[in-house]
Motif scaffolding. Sequence first.
Motif, PDB file in Angstrom:
ATOM      1  N   LYS A  65      38.497 -17.037 -13.655  1.00 14.28           N
ATOM      2  CA  LYS A  65      38.059 -18.594 -15.129  1.00 14.28           C
ATOM      3  C   LYS A  65      38.915 -18.177 -16.060  1.00 14.28           C
ATOM      4  CE  LYS A  65      34.754 -21.187 -13.259  1.00 14.28           C
ATOM      5  NZ  LYS A  65      33.259 -22.003 -13.233  1.00 14.28           N
ATOM      6  N   SER A  66      39.016 -16.595 -17.187  1.00 19.30           N
ATOM      7  CA  SER A  66      39.032 -16.360 -17.929  1.00 19.30           C
ATOM      8  C   SER A  66      40.419 -15.622 -17.861  1.00 19.30           C
ATOM      9  CB  SER A  66      38.855 -15.539 -18.184  1.00 19.30           C
ATOM     10  OG  SER A  66      37.643 -16.120 -18.712  1.00 19.30           O
ATOM     11  N   GLY A  67      41.332 -15.518 -15.758  1.00 20.52           N
ATOM     12  CA  GLY A  67      42.919 -14.714 -15.856  1.00 20.52           C
ATOM     13  C   GLY A  67      42.499 -13.360 -15.778  1.00 20.52           C
ATOM     14  N   LEU A  68      41.187 -12.508 -15.873  1.00 15.89           N
ATOM     15  CA  LEU A  68      40.903 -11.488 -15.998  1.00 15.89           C
ATOM     16  C   LEU A  68      41.745 -10.934 -13.863  1.00 15.89           C
ATOM     17  CD1 LEU A  68      40.498  -8.889 -17.635  1.00 15.89           C
ATOM     18  CD2 LEU A  68      37.959  -9.334 -15.936  1.00 15.89           C
ATOM     19  N   VAL A 101      35.479 -14.917 -26.309  1.00 14.39           N
ATOM     20  CA  VAL A 101      36.533 -13.357 -27.222  1.00 14.39           C
ATOM     21  C   VAL A 101      37.529 -13.697 -26.684  1.00 14.39           C
ATOM     22  CG1 VAL A 101      34.075 -12.594 -27.535  1.00 14.39           C
ATOM     23  CG2 VAL A 101      35.221 -12.182 -25.698  1.00 14.39           C
ATOM     24  N   LYS A 102      38.245 -12.629 -27.879  1.00 19.11           N
ATOM     25  CA  LYS A 102      39.568 -12.034 -26.941  1.00 19.11           C
ATOM     26  C   LYS A 102      39.172 -10.979 -26.625  1.00 19.11           C
ATOM     27  CE  LYS A 102      42.652 -15.534 -29.462  1.00 19.11           C
ATOM     28  NZ  LYS A 102      43.499 -16.378 -29.066  1.00 19.11           N
ATOM     29  N   MET A 103      39.720 -10.254 -25.565  1.00 17.35           N
ATOM     30  CA  MET A 103      39.639  -9.576 -24.307  1.00 17.35           C
ATOM     31  C   MET A 103      41.554  -9.005 -24.108  1.00 17.35           C
ATOM     32  SD  MET A 103      38.263  -9.126 -20.636  1.00 17.35           S
ATOM     33  CE  MET A 103      36.669  -9.478 -21.130  1.00 17.35           C
ATOM     34  N   THR A 104      41.031  -7.553 -24.783  1.00 21.54           N
ATOM     35  CA  THR A 104      42.793  -7.201 -24.023  1.00 21.54           C
ATOM     36  C   THR A 104      42.341  -6.354 -22.769  1.00 21.54           C
ATOM     37  OG1 THR A 104      43.025  -6.852 -26.779  1.00 21.54           O
ATOM     38  CG2 THR A 104      44.469  -5.617 -25.259  1.00 21.54           C
ATOM     39  N   VAL A 105      43.360  -6.115 -22.204  1.00 20.06           N
ATOM     40  CA  VAL A 105      43.789  -5.273 -21.080  1.00 20.06           C
ATOM     41  C   VAL A 105      44.807  -4.803 -20.819  1.00 20.06           C
ATOM     42  CG1 VAL A 105      41.453  -7.282 -19.938  1.00 20.06           C
ATOM     43  CG2 VAL A 105      44.690  -7.098 -19.504  1.00 20.06           C
ATOM     44  N   ASN A 106      44.712  -3.612 -20.242  1.00 24.14           N
ATOM     45  CA  ASN A 106      45.940  -3.136 -19.133  1.00 24.14           C
ATOM     46  C   ASN A 106      46.315  -4.081 -17.895  1.00 24.14           C
ATOM     47  OD1 ASN A 106      47.673  -1.318 -18.391  1.00 24.14           O
ATOM     48  ND2 ASN A 106      48.223  -0.401 -20.434  1.00 24.14           N
ATOM     49  N   THR A 113      46.109 -10.225 -24.021  1.00 21.13           N
ATOM     50  CA  THR A 113      45.464 -10.635 -24.410  1.00 21.13           C
ATOM     51  C   THR A 113      44.884 -12.070 -24.034  1.00 21.13           C
ATOM     52  OG1 THR A 113      45.986  -9.347 -26.241  1.00 21.13           O
ATOM     53  CG2 THR A 113      44.082 -11.283 -26.678  1.00 21.13           C
ATOM     54  N   LEU A 114      43.446 -11.896 -23.295  1.00 19.09           N
ATOM     55  CA  LEU A 114      42.918 -13.057 -22.231  1.00 19.09           C
ATOM     56  C   LEU A 114      42.037 -14.005 -24.021  1.00 19.09           C
ATOM     57  CD1 LEU A 114      41.919 -11.299 -19.310  1.00 19.09           C
ATOM     58  CD2 LEU A 114      44.339 -12.316 -19.994  1.00 19.09           C
ATOM     59  N   ASP A 115      42.071 -15.501 -23.878  1.00 19.63           N
ATOM     60  CA  ASP A 115      40.888 -15.242 -24.111  1.00 19.63           C
ATOM     61  C   ASP A 115      39.879 -15.480 -22.829  1.00 19.63           C
ATOM     62  OD1 ASP A 115      41.342 -16.127 -26.944  1.00 19.63           O
ATOM     63  OD2 ASP A 115      42.889 -18.044 -25.929  1.00 19.63           O
ATOM     64  N   PHE A 116      38.403 -15.169 -23.430  1.00 26.00           N
ATOM     65  CA  PHE A 116      37.715 -15.155 -22.071  1.00 26.00           C
ATOM     66  C   PHE A 116      36.352 -15.672 -22.846  1.00 26.00           C
ATOM     67  CE2 PHE A 116      34.204 -12.947 -20.034  1.00 26.00           C
ATOM     68  CZ  PHE A 116      35.149 -12.770 -18.737  1.00 26.00           C
ATOM     69  N   THR A 117      35.572 -16.138 -21.662  1.00 32.64           N
ATOM     70  CA  THR A 117      34.787 -17.299 -21.781  1.00 32.64           C
ATOM     71  C   THR A 117      33.505 -16.549 -21.124  1.00 32.64           C
ATOM     72  OG1 THR A 117      36.033 -18.819 -22.510  1.00 32.64           O
ATOM     73  CG2 THR A 117      33.927 -19.171 -21.955  1.00 32.64           C
ATOM     74  N   PHE A 118      32.447 -16.078 -21.904  1.00 32.79           N
ATOM     75  CA  PHE A 118      31.398 -16.066 -21.106  1.00 32.79           C
ATOM     76  C   PHE A 118      30.875 -16.165 -20.328  1.00 32.79           C
ATOM     77  CE2 PHE A 118      31.511 -12.548 -24.269  1.00 32.79           C
ATOM     78  CZ  PHE A 118      31.653 -11.069 -23.599  1.00 32.79           C
ATOM     79  N   GLY A 119      29.957 -15.987 -18.749  1.00 36.43           N
ATOM     80  CA  GLY A 119      29.638 -17.008 -18.231  1.00 36.43           C
ATOM     81  C   GLY A 119      28.250 -16.970 -18.036  1.00 36.43           C
ATOM     82  N   THR A 120      26.894 -17.354 -17.140  1.00 34.12           N
ATOM     83  CA  THR A 120      25.446 -17.166 -17.194  1.00 34.12           C
ATOM     84  C   THR A 120      25.549 -16.629 -15.553  1.00 34.12           C
ATOM     85  OG1 THR A 120      25.600 -19.154 -18.186  1.00 34.12           O
ATOM     86  CG2 THR A 120      23.583 -17.673 -17.677  1.00 34.12           C
TER      87      THR A 120
END
Length: 153
Positions: A65-68, A101-106, A113-120
């Motif tokens: 959902k966060s695009g990772l 959170v802001k997540m930086t990926v290569n 940079t992605l806006d990553f929202t943690f799940g449950t």
Amino acid sequence: LGFAIPINDVYAMVKDIMENGYVTDKAYLGITGGSVTQQLQMQYNLPVSSGVYVYSIEQNGAAAKSGLQAGDIITKLDDKDITSMTDLMIAKKPCKAGDTVKMTVNRSGSETTLDFTFGTQPKEETQQQQDATTSATNNSGNYYYYGGNPFSR
């Protein structure tokens, strides 16, 4: 040595465990990942020598959902450098499900940079982790890896 944690944190966790059987607001990534080392970088021609390589993502999970994407290498979570799986686990520890959170990926050599929202964390995943910890403890640290090249697409 002595350690102390706030009673309100303990109370919330105990209440959660009593009502649900596990802690429900634990931050969850929804990935299978592993630490990138210099050896792996050279062996598989990866663009960076440290970080967390994303082997796979759960369908419809927090990562998806966060695009990772599978093949991404996580290098930063907010302002914290991520050089290993241990760093990632420590960085997400203060987060709860629903936090962003802001997540930086290569990704293929480019930094994104992605806006990553943690799940449950799903209940069955919590039970599997507890079983794996018990199994690892009972097996005196004997770990086995089965599979081919985790870095191939």
